[in-house]
Design a protein around this motif. Structure first.
Motif, PDB file in Angstrom:
ATOM      1  N   TYR A   1      39.312  33.473  51.177  1.00 37.60           N
ATOM      2  CA  TYR A   1      38.075  34.154  50.670  1.00 37.60           C
ATOM      3  C   TYR A   1      38.063  34.299  49.280  1.00 37.60           C
ATOM      4  O   TYR A   1      37.083  34.224  48.553  1.00 37.60           O
TER       5      TYR A   1
ATOM      6  N   ALA B   1      35.225  32.229  47.297  1.00 33.78           N
ATOM      7  CA  ALA B   1      34.218  33.222  47.135  1.00 33.78           C
ATOM      8  C   ALA B   1      34.101  33.746  45.626  1.00 33.78           C
ATOM      9  O   ALA B   1      33.074  33.756  44.868  1.00 33.78           O
ATOM     10  N   ASN B   2      35.202  34.357  44.998  1.00 31.85           N
ATOM     11  CA  ASN B   2      35.492  34.992  43.680  1.00 31.85           C
ATOM     12  C   ASN B   2      35.866  34.172  42.574  1.00 31.85           C
ATOM     13  O   ASN B   2      35.992  34.765  41.667  1.00 31.85           O
TER      14      ASN B   2
ATOM     15  N   CYS C   1      32.916  29.448  42.139  1.00 32.60           N
ATOM     16  CA  CYS C   1      32.108  30.199  41.199  1.00 32.60           C
ATOM     17  C   CYS C   1      32.091  29.208  39.832  1.00 32.60           C
ATOM     18  O   CYS C   1      31.307  28.995  38.953  1.00 32.60           O
TER      19      CYS C   1
ATOM     20  N   GLY D   1      28.964  30.163  44.202  1.00 34.42           N
ATOM     21  CA  GLY D   1      30.115  30.733  44.629  1.00 34.42           C
ATOM     22  C   GLY D   1      29.980  32.107  45.424  1.00 34.42           C
ATOM     23  O   GLY D   1      30.438  32.223  46.555  1.00 34.42           O
ATOM     24  N   VAL D   2      29.004  33.034  44.946  1.00 34.04           N
ATOM     25  CA  VAL D   2      28.906  34.084  45.724  1.00 34.04           C
ATOM     26  C   VAL D   2      28.217  34.008  47.379  1.00 34.04           C
ATOM     27  O   VAL D   2      28.579  34.263  48.162  1.00 34.04           O
TER      28      VAL D   2
ATOM     29  N   GLY E   1      30.282  30.265  48.802  1.00 37.47           N
ATOM     30  CA  GLY E   1      31.972  30.460  48.723  1.00 37.47           C
ATOM     31  C   GLY E   1      32.275  31.652  50.179  1.00 37.47           C
ATOM     32  O   GLY E   1      33.119  31.062  50.757  1.00 37.47           O
ATOM     33  N   SER E   2      31.463  32.447  50.464  1.00 41.25           N
ATOM     34  CA  SER E   2      31.760  33.338  51.551  1.00 41.25           C
ATOM     35  C   SER E   2      31.467  32.691  52.888  1.00 41.25           C
ATOM     36  O   SER E   2      32.310  32.596  53.866  1.00 41.25           O
TER      37      SER E   2
ATOM     38  N   PRO F   1      30.784  39.977  51.858  1.00 42.74           N
ATOM     39  CA  PRO F   1      30.957  40.671  50.475  1.00 42.74           C
ATOM     40  C   PRO F   1      30.551  42.043  50.479  1.00 42.74           C
ATOM     41  O   PRO F   1      29.961  42.542  51.417  1.00 42.74           O
TER      42      PRO F   1
ATOM     43  N   ASP G   1      34.046  43.275  45.986  1.00 44.81           N
ATOM     44  CA  ASP G   1      33.741  41.571  45.827  1.00 44.81           C
ATOM     45  C   ASP G   1      32.956  41.306  44.778  1.00 44.81           C
ATOM     46  O   ASP G   1      32.830  40.568  43.977  1.00 44.81           O
TER      47      ASP G   1
ATOM     48  N   HIS H   1      33.405  39.908  40.609  1.00 42.88           N
ATOM     49  CA  HIS H   1      32.698  38.683  39.921  1.00 42.88           C
ATOM     50  C   HIS H   1      32.483  38.976  38.374  1.00 42.88           C
ATOM     51  O   HIS H   1      31.957  38.225  37.676  1.00 42.88           O
TER      52      HIS H   1
END
Length: 336
Positions: free
Chosen positions: A199, A203-204, A208, A242-243, A246-247, A273, A277, A281
């Motif tokens: 994750y 996601a982070n 991204c 990403g945000v 990604g999740s 998120p 989280d 970013h």
């Protein structure tokens, strides 16, 4: 009134960046000690030693990985890392000495140039140099940001993505070792660490970077060279790929691949998120800055990526349905 361009020159002083970079190990170590102390403080009596021991192993592994990440990423991608303080001072001395020898210079400017050889200039001094000195020598000492070309985008993204992967892997490794030494059910804790690591990375960090790169590539195709447009475009790519993406992708991989491999009894869990989280970013600001040609943000990367590594190491999950069902069943049994 100080020129806006002088602020950028002040921040982009290679010597300033190098000195900040040199202080990162001390900053990370201090932060690690503070976090460990807080974990010990929060732990109940009788478990404080265990809490401190586990936290020290996880943070130690994460910090060592974060500090090693630049060299590892550079070795894999063949990227040249930033120069050391001594090398910058040596280069500055050679450039300035040669310039002063061959060019008439006002005494006040000569004084500033001699200071640049080994020291960081204040914002006021940079502004004076920026306004009055020959732009050629100023740009040699403090290179202006360059827009990265499309062909170089994914090399830079590759470097950033490997850079971010190393602390996350270090955090997971430290977490597994800490549990192996202190917990009987240490194997049951591995899925949470792996899933949180996936994750954090997707996601982070990774997606991204990909989102920023794709947006930058599209802007390059459209021949858009405005730095503000490039920054806004990359932020849009980060938010979309990403945000959001990604999740979703991280949860899918965890539930469809990781959990079934580890245990058939392990139920699906969905990591959503949350505020920390979103604050993580801030490393995307570093991504945007680096892909826009700004280098002063680079020393912050080990600090930002260490947070992701630590969260992976403790196996943080905010929506673990497996744990929720167990707690609910335990509550009903006790009630009956």
């Amino acid at each position: 009134m100080i020129k806006v361009s002088s602020i950028g020159k002040f921040l982009d002083q290679p010597l300033l960046t190098a000195k900040i970079n040199r202080s990162v190990p001390a900053i990370l170590t201090t932060a690690g000690l503070l976090v460990t102390g807080n974990q010990v403080k929060k732990a109940p009596q009788g478990k404080k030693t265990k809490a401190g021991f586990k936290s020290a192993i996880i943070l130690g592994s994460t910090i060592i990985s974060a500090l090693s990440a630049p060299k590892i990423a550079a070795a894999i991608t063949k990227r040249v890392n930033s120069k050391s303080v001594k090398q910058i001072q040596k280069d500055n001395t050679e450039i300035i000495s040669k310039y002063i020898l061959n060019t008439p210079v006002h005494p006040n400017i000569e004084k500033l140039l001699n200071k640049v050889k080994t020291k960081i200039l204040s914002l006021k001094e940079i502004d004076m140099l920026n306004r009055n000195a020959d732009k050629t020598i100023v740009n040699k000492l403090i290179p202006p940001p360059e827009n990265i070309k499309a062909k170089d985008i994914f090399k830079e993204i590759g470097w950033l993505s490997i850079y971010g992967a190393v602390p996350v892997a270090g955090g997971i490794t430290g977490g597994v070792i800490a549990d192996r030494l202190t917990e009987k059910n240490w194997k049951e804790r591995i899925p949470n660490k792996v899933n949180e690591g996936i994750y954090q990375y997707l996601a982070n960090i990774f997606l991204c970077n990909i989102g920023a790169g794709l947006a930058l590539g599209a802007l390059e195709k459209l021949n858009i060279k405005s730095k503000s447009a490039r920054c806004l475009g990359m932020i849009g790519g980060i938010l979309t790929t990403g945000v959001i993406g990604g999740s979703v992708m991280a949860n899918y991989i965890g539930n469809k691949i990781i959990n079934p491999i580890v245990s058939k009894k392990y139920k699906n869990d969905y990591r959503t998120p949350e505020l920390l989280d979103l604050t993580l970013h801030t490393d995307d600001i570093a991504t945007v800055s680096l892909l826009s040609g700004l280098k002063w943000i680079e020393p912050s990367l080990p600090l930002l990526y260490s947070i992701s590594g630590y969260r992976a190491g403790i196996g943080y999950r905010n929506h673990d349905k497996h744990s929720h069902h167990e707690k609910q069943a335990h509550f009903l049994r006790n009630k009956c």
